[in-house]
Design an enzyme around this catalytic site. Structure first.
Site, PDB file in Angstrom:
ATOM      1  N   HIS A  96      -2.401 -16.808  -6.712  1.00  0.00           N
ATOM      2  CA  HIS A  96      -3.463 -16.244  -5.869  1.00  0.00           C
ATOM      3  C   HIS A  96      -4.664 -17.175  -5.718  1.00  0.00           C
ATOM      4  CE1 HIS A  96      -4.561 -15.664  -9.974  1.00  0.00           C
ATOM      5  NE2 HIS A  96      -5.778 -15.340  -9.615  1.00  0.00           N
ATOM      6  N   ASP A  97      -4.627 -18.343  -6.348  1.00  0.00           N
ATOM      7  CA  ASP A  97      -5.767 -19.258  -6.305  1.00  0.00           C
ATOM      8  C   ASP A  97      -5.537 -20.482  -5.423  1.00  0.00           C
ATOM      9  OD1 ASP A  97      -7.394 -17.774  -7.984  1.00  0.00           O
ATOM     10  OD2 ASP A  97      -6.614 -18.725  -9.802  1.00  0.00           O
ATOM     11  N   ASN A 143      -0.306   4.481  -0.815  1.00  0.00           N
ATOM     12  CA  ASN A 143      -0.985   5.767  -0.560  1.00  0.00           C
ATOM     13  C   ASN A 143      -1.754   5.779   0.761  1.00  0.00           C
ATOM     14  OD1 ASN A 143      -3.158   4.180  -1.174  1.00  0.00           O
ATOM     15  ND2 ASN A 143      -4.158   5.672  -2.512  1.00  0.00           N
ATOM     16  N   ASP A 162      -4.155   3.826   2.223  1.00  0.00           N
ATOM     17  CA  ASP A 162      -5.589   3.565   2.433  1.00  0.00           C
ATOM     18  C   ASP A 162      -5.857   2.106   2.809  1.00  0.00           C
ATOM     19  OD1 ASP A 162      -5.116   2.269   0.068  1.00  0.00           O
ATOM     20  OD2 ASP A 162      -6.646   3.311  -1.094  1.00  0.00           O
ATOM     21  N   ASP A 221      -1.399  -1.084  -4.087  1.00  0.00           N
ATOM     22  CA  ASP A 221      -1.625  -0.242  -5.269  1.00  0.00           C
ATOM     23  C   ASP A 221      -0.336  -0.071  -6.082  1.00  0.00           C
ATOM     24  OD1 ASP A 221      -0.048   1.671  -3.851  1.00  0.00           O
ATOM     25  OD2 ASP A 221      -1.833   2.211  -2.716  1.00  0.00           O
ATOM     26  N   ASP A 243      -6.766 -15.538 -18.651  1.00  0.00           N
ATOM     27  CA  ASP A 243      -7.575 -16.194 -17.627  1.00  0.00           C
ATOM     28  C   ASP A 243      -8.477 -17.282 -18.233  1.00  0.00           C
ATOM     29  OD1 ASP A 243      -8.445 -15.929 -14.737  1.00  0.00           O
ATOM     30  OD2 ASP A 243     -10.390 -15.650 -15.700  1.00  0.00           O
ATOM     31  N   GLU A 301      -4.135 -19.735 -18.917  1.00  0.00           N
ATOM     32  CA  GLU A 301      -4.512 -20.550 -17.756  1.00  0.00           C
ATOM     33  C   GLU A 301      -5.387 -21.692 -18.257  1.00  0.00           C
ATOM     34  OE1 GLU A 301      -6.612 -20.178 -13.390  1.00  0.00           O
ATOM     35  OE2 GLU A 301      -7.505 -19.204 -15.120  1.00  0.00           O
ATOM     36  N   ASP A 341      -3.243  -9.235 -17.065  1.00  0.00           N
ATOM     37  CA  ASP A 341      -4.159 -10.367 -16.998  1.00  0.00           C
ATOM     38  C   ASP A 341      -5.306 -10.072 -17.955  1.00  0.00           C
ATOM     39  OD1 ASP A 341      -5.562 -12.656 -15.930  1.00  0.00           O
ATOM     40  OD2 ASP A 341      -4.452 -12.331 -14.065  1.00  0.00           O
ATOM     41  N   ASP A 356       0.844  -1.190   0.000  1.00  0.00           N
ATOM     42  CA  ASP A 356       0.000   0.000   0.000  1.00  0.00           C
ATOM     43  C   ASP A 356       0.883   1.244   0.000  1.00  0.00           C
ATOM     44  OD1 ASP A 356      -1.794   2.031   0.432  1.00  0.00           O
ATOM     45  OD2 ASP A 356      -2.217   1.475   2.519  1.00  0.00           O
TER      46      ASP A 356
HETATM   47  C1  NOJ Z   1      -8.923 -17.808 -12.635  1.00  0.00           C
HETATM   48  C2  NOJ Z   1      -8.357 -16.748 -11.768  1.00  0.00           C
HETATM   49  O1  NOJ Z   1      -7.005 -17.020 -11.518  1.00  0.00           O
HETATM   50  C3  NOJ Z   1      -9.193 -16.726 -10.522  1.00  0.00           C
HETATM   51  O2  NOJ Z   1      -8.642 -15.924  -9.514  1.00  0.00           O
HETATM   52  C4  NOJ Z   1     -10.564 -16.250 -10.900  1.00  0.00           C
HETATM   53  O3  NOJ Z   1     -11.402 -16.277  -9.765  1.00  0.00           O
HETATM   54  C5  NOJ Z   1     -11.165 -17.130 -11.998  1.00  0.00           C
HETATM   55  N1  NOJ Z   1     -10.228 -17.418 -13.037  1.00  0.00           N
HETATM   56  C6  NOJ Z   1     -12.327 -16.449 -12.634  1.00  0.00           C
HETATM   57  O4  NOJ Z   1     -11.875 -15.347 -13.375  1.00  0.00           O
END
Ligand code: NOJ
Length: 559
Positions: free
Chosen positions: A333-334, A24, A26, A30, A205, A260, A99, A22
């Site tokens: 992140h998944d 700034n 908040d 960012d 994606d 992906e 992305d 972060d």
């Molecule tokens: C794959 C992405 O990596 C994930 O974070 C997202 O929730 C789903 N696709 C839907 O866009």
């Protein structure tokens, strides 16, 4: 997509912007924060940054629901600031990938808002609007029995139109109708917009879902999640659409594409990534190696099976050899944090180093997810009210029905992707140095011990190990281009493989256990004659033709 080879030698750092830094004040990560940390990113010896979505979004799926494809979310900054980040990244020799999320948009995107106004709207056919089916009695059923990956059934009713729209993910993520040439034209326009601005490529994606079977048929048997997948995964048209994007846009730029690819095995991936005339993507993001402790979805847990993981890695290594290029990763992140999944929190540094070498020394482009390089681990939030992600809530609901709330909560704590979304731990000050105010999401309390600052000056830290490993990989054709051969594939404790190139050999030995086991080198390998390049213990003696491996011991020899 790139027709030259640079992408094969690079390593990529993934930023999930809300939790990176972060700048700034908040509480939300960012682009100001990214600017501050570009030198740090460069110091990791990576060559590129992939940004998870930076676009305006109502955050039904934290950025993966896009309301404007050609702008920047005000939480993160604006286009001007993005240009500055891009410029500064380029000055440091870092490429930048965006992305591209075009399987679906947000329901707040102007296209969707228009499309639901009337059946005559020119945007109506941008999405999958269909009438309901007649069910038993006077009941109306959704157009088919598909289920979404994130929020129950895959169809949402709209009373104004008396029609349903398709959403393979959350309700607020309507699927775009890629069979409509106008939609494809919009996608090409988005690609050009960012490429003309100077970005270097895209992570695409769920690209394997962008085409649906004509007629959208019913599917059997019925699954609570992703029912109908054979009708929306890897349909032949996916290839045609990607080829169109390549021929009409990407071929004019020296850019990189990685798709992906859930529900895709290496044979299918070859359709897209086989080098030559027909290639439409540079790489695919495989899933099978991330299923060694679960079944299809992370929530259906089972004990970690090293053999399963090895089989998955080797399958892609062998099948793509000489034909296509792998994307290598163990975190994003998944998924929950890897030390908490495949490694050991009792041996975080040892298992962290082992996991790093295990995948980075394979053939392919390594991706490193923010915080992975310092060994961030799962936070395991204890109550459902603390979770913010639509997928966590969906999983909790489904698994509560199946196994009861208590068990569902235990599963969520271990497997939720929110484990990977806690703010990056920069130092031991308040909020882990992520923000000067209370962050938007919980910081893992272990930040006092696990943080970047603490590892910077420790030559034996995981952070510095990543740096050394990435520098070595980049300078070494043996790792970049050597052949891959798995040794002892049936072994339950060791993942060992060999890389070979022009008479030189590299042996990677990873001991996946908190106990002791003996390792014996193959008969044609004399470890005593080899040069030990990497290890995660101080003393590295040999015994017979091998050694007694300590918990999570890693050794990498050049022979
Ligand atoms: C794959 C992405 O990596 C994930 O974070 C997202 O929730 C789903 N696709 C839907 O866009």
């Amino acid at each position: 997509m790139s027709f030259t080879q640079w992408y094969k030698e690079m390593a990529v750092y993934q930023i999930w912007p809300r939790s990176f830094r972060d700048g700034n004040g908040d509480g939300i990560g960012d682009l100001w924060g990214v600017l501050e940390k570009l030198d740090y990113i460069k110091s990791l010896n990576v060559d590129a940054i992939w940004f998870s979505p930076l676009y305006p979004s109502p955050n039904a799926d934290y950025g993966y629901d896009i309301a404007d494809y050609k702008s920047i979310h005000p939480d993160f900054g604006d286009l001007e600031l993005f240009r500055q980040v891009l410029d500064e990244a380029h000055k440091r020799g870092l490429k930048v990938f965006m992305d591209l999320v075009v399987n679906h948009s947000s329901d707040q995107h102007p296209w969707f808002k228009e499309s639901r106004k009337s059946k005559d709207s020119p945007y109506h056919d941008y999405y999958y609007w269909r009438q309901g089916r007649k069910g038993p009695g006077a009941r109306t059923l959704p157009p088919n029995n598909w289920t979404s990956l994130f929020e129950g059934g895959a169809w949402e009713y709209d009373a104004n139109l008396d029609e349903y729209y398709l959403h393979l993910f959350a309700k607020k993520q309507p699927d775009l109708n890629m069979s409509n040439p106008k939609v494809r034209s919009e996608v090409k326009d988005i690609l050009r917009f960012w490429l003309d601005l100077g970005v270097d490529g895209f992570r695409e994606d769920v690209v394997t879902f962008i085409a649906k079977a004509p007629g959208l048929p019913n599917s059997y048997p019925r699954l609570p999640i992703a029912n109908g997948m054979k009708y929306f995964s890897n349909r032949p048209e996916v290839y045609d659409y990607l080829k169109e994007f390549r021929d009409e846009v990407l071929k004019d730029y020296d850019c990189f594409t990685v798709g992906e690819s859930p529900l895709t095995d290496a044979d299918i991936a070859l359709r897209y990534v086989t080098e030559g005339e027909g290639q439409v993507l540079n790489e695919m993001i495989a899933f099978s190696h991330m299923e060694a402790d679960c079944f299809m979805t992370d929530m259906l847990r089972r004990p970690f099976s090293l053999r399963k993981m090895k089989r998955a890695f080797s399958d892609w290594q062998y099948k793509l050899a000489g034909k296509g290029w792998n994307a290598l990763y163990i975190e994003n992140h998944d998924h929950a944090r890897i030390i908490s999944r495949y490694g050991s929190e009792d041996y975080p540094v040892e298992s962290g180093k082992l996991l790093a070498a295990m995948y980075i020394l394979q053939r392919g482009t390594p991706f490193i997810y923010q915080g992975q390089e310092i060994g961030m681990t799962n936070i395991r939030l204890p109550e459902i009210g603390m979770y913010k992600d639509v997928a966590s809530h969906n999983n909790y609901r489904i698994f509560s029905k199946l196994f009861g709330k208590k068990r569902a909560m235990e599963l969520l704590k271990e497997t939720s992707r929110e484990n990977a979304r806690t703010p990056v731990q920069w130092d031991a000050t308040a909020n882990g140095g992520f923000s000067s105010v209370r962050p938007w999401f919980n910081v893992n309390p272990n930040y006092t011990a696990v943080n970047v600052a603490a590892q910077e000056n420790d030559p034996d830290s995981l952070l510095n190990f990543y740096r050394q490993l990435l520098a070595y990989r980049k300078s070494e054709p043996l790792v970049l281009y050597g052949d891959y051969l798995e040794l002892y594939p049936k072994d339950r404790y060791f993942y060992a493989y060999e890389r070979s190139y022009r008479g030189r050999r590299l042996l990677v030995i990873c001991h996946f256990s908190s106990l002791f086991h003996d390792f014996t080198a193959p008969a044609d390998m004399d470890l005593a004659e080899g040069k030990l390049l990497f290890s995660n213990y101080k003393e590295n003696g040999l015994k017979d033709r091998g050694f007694s491996a300590r918990p999570w011991e890693l050794r990498v020899y050049e022979l």
